[in-house]
Enzyme design. Structure first.
Site, PDB file in Angstrom:
ATOM      1  N   SER A  13      -5.385  -9.229  -0.145  1.00  0.00           N
ATOM      2  CA  SER A  13      -5.476 -10.602   0.371  1.00  0.00           C
ATOM      3  C   SER A  13      -6.806 -10.810   1.112  1.00  0.00           C
ATOM      4  O   SER A  13      -7.409 -11.880   1.021  1.00  0.00           O
ATOM      5  CB  SER A  13      -4.283 -10.948   1.272  1.00  0.00           C
ATOM      6  OG  SER A  13      -4.293 -10.186   2.446  1.00  0.00           O
ATOM      7  N   LYS A  62     -12.157  14.952  -3.536  1.00  0.00           N
ATOM      8  CA  LYS A  62     -12.598  13.663  -3.008  1.00  0.00           C
ATOM      9  C   LYS A  62     -14.098  13.453  -3.282  1.00  0.00           C
ATOM     10  O   LYS A  62     -14.546  12.351  -3.577  1.00  0.00           O
ATOM     11  CB  LYS A  62     -12.342  13.688  -1.506  1.00  0.00           C
ATOM     12  CG  LYS A  62     -12.739  12.467  -0.780  1.00  0.00           C
ATOM     13  CD  LYS A  62     -12.523  12.782   0.677  1.00  0.00           C
ATOM     14  CE  LYS A  62     -12.646  11.585   1.511  1.00  0.00           C
ATOM     15  NZ  LYS A  62     -12.048  11.753   2.808  1.00  0.00           N
ATOM     16  N   HIS A 106      -9.246  -3.494  10.714  1.00  0.00           N
ATOM     17  CA  HIS A 106      -8.007  -2.785  11.044  1.00  0.00           C
ATOM     18  C   HIS A 106      -7.117  -3.720  11.866  1.00  0.00           C
ATOM     19  O   HIS A 106      -7.596  -4.406  12.774  1.00  0.00           O
ATOM     20  CB  HIS A 106      -8.327  -1.503  11.818  1.00  0.00           C
ATOM     21  CG  HIS A 106      -7.102  -0.698  12.078  1.00  0.00           C
ATOM     22  ND1 HIS A 106      -6.483   0.050  11.093  1.00  0.00           N
ATOM     23  CD2 HIS A 106      -6.341  -0.566  13.187  1.00  0.00           C
ATOM     24  CE1 HIS A 106      -5.406   0.607  11.600  1.00  0.00           C
ATOM     25  NE2 HIS A 106      -5.292   0.260  12.867  1.00  0.00           N
TER      26      HIS A 106
HETATM   27  C1  GAR Z   1      -4.938  -5.205   6.213  1.00  0.00           C
HETATM   28  O1  GAR Z   1      -3.998  -5.576   7.196  1.00  0.00           O
HETATM   29  C2  GAR Z   1      -5.978  -4.281   6.803  1.00  0.00           C
HETATM   30  O2  GAR Z   1      -6.311  -4.553   8.122  1.00  0.00           O
HETATM   31  C3  GAR Z   1      -5.269  -2.951   6.701  1.00  0.00           C
HETATM   32  O3  GAR Z   1      -4.677  -2.989   5.427  1.00  0.00           O
HETATM   33  C4  GAR Z   1      -4.276  -4.330   5.150  1.00  0.00           C
HETATM   34  C5  GAR Z   1      -4.717  -4.682   3.758  1.00  0.00           C
HETATM   35  O4  GAR Z   1      -4.191  -5.912   3.355  1.00  0.00           O
HETATM   36  N1  GAR Z   1      -6.173  -1.832   6.871  1.00  0.00           N
HETATM   37  C6  GAR Z   1      -5.859  -0.724   7.534  1.00  0.00           C
HETATM   38  O5  GAR Z   1      -4.765  -0.524   8.008  1.00  0.00           O
HETATM   39  C7  GAR Z   1      -6.987   0.272   7.652  1.00  0.00           C
HETATM   40  N2  GAR Z   1      -6.575   1.400   8.407  1.00  0.00           N
HETATM   41  P1  GAR Z   1      -4.747  -6.648   2.084  1.00  0.00           P
HETATM   42  O6  GAR Z   1      -4.756  -5.621   0.949  1.00  0.00           O
HETATM   43  O7  GAR Z   1      -3.770  -7.765   1.806  1.00  0.00           O
HETATM   44  O8  GAR Z   1      -6.122  -7.139   2.385  1.00  0.00           O
END
Ligand code: GAR
Length: 193
Positions: A13, A62, A106
């Site tokens: 998103s 990796k 984050h």
């Molecule tokens: C978001 O909330 C982002 O902040 C988090 O993953 C989600 C991805 O949502 N990231 C972390 O937790 C990084 N440690 P999305 O795929 O809908 O953008």
């Protein structure tokens, strides 16, 4: 004219909001890198007409995966990497190639609650505030110099789902704008809202 690559592992998103925001910009979201075949971000890239590249981390070092990513980035002439829900730790070897040019979002007020469930950990902590952090990436888990933070009160009576939604709304509102400022090299100090 910077060319940006977004890295995502799941829904994407934030990737979509970034792509829409940069549509009319001189800078472009030129590529999506994803590491899970089922990542919905890939479908979003297709609808948005943005090139996407799957890089497997399965059954290989990796280092090999990252070398493949570096090649794809080089071929696409990428200047800046934007992590948006990319659930991997980036190695220092990779970062040497994009020093100071990798940014992450984050969903907690770092350094509190790094890792894969920042929203849940914030909610369960009993803290009265939650929020989001946008930071430069180093080789740690959600560490690296903070560029931007903003917070909201935790409204327990409204439940976890609403809290989660409000955090995602913050991300969608601020990430594109902060990435734009980053691209324009407007950061001289962190913004803590
Ligand atoms: C978001 O909330 C982002 O902040 C988090 O993953 C989600 C991805 O949502 N990231 C972390 O937790 C990084 N440690 P999305 O795929 O809908 O953008």
């Amino acid at each position: 004219m910077a060319r940006l690559a977004v890295f995502a592992s799941g829904s994407g998103s934030n990737f979509q909001k970034l792509a829409e925001y940069f549509e009319d910009s001189e800078h472009s979201i030129a590529l999506l890198i994803y590491d899970r075949k089922k990542a919905y971000a890939k479908e979003r890239a297709e609808s948005l007409g943005i090139k996407s590249s799957y890089v497997s981390y399965f059954n290989r070092d990796k280092e090999q995966s990252e070398l493949e990513i570096l090649e794809v980035l080089k071929e696409a002439k990428i200047d800046i990497c934007v992590l948006a829900g990319f659930m991997r730790i980036i190695s220092s070897q990779f970062l040497l190639n994009f020093w100071g040019k990798v940014i992450n979002i984050h969903p907690s007020l770092l350094p509190k609650y790094p890792g894969v469930q920042g929203i849940k950990d914030s909610w369960e902590s009993g803290d009265s505030e939650g929020g989001i952090t946008i930071h430069l990436v180093d080789e740690g888990i959600d560490t690296g110099p903070i560029l931007f933070q903003t917070k909201i009160p935790v409204q327990r009576d409204r439940g976890f789902e609403e809290f989660e939604q409000r955090i995602h709304q913050l991300e969608h509102t601020y990430y594109p704008r902060i990435v734009e400022r980053f691209v324009k090299e407007e950061f001289t100090e962190s913004i803590i809202d």
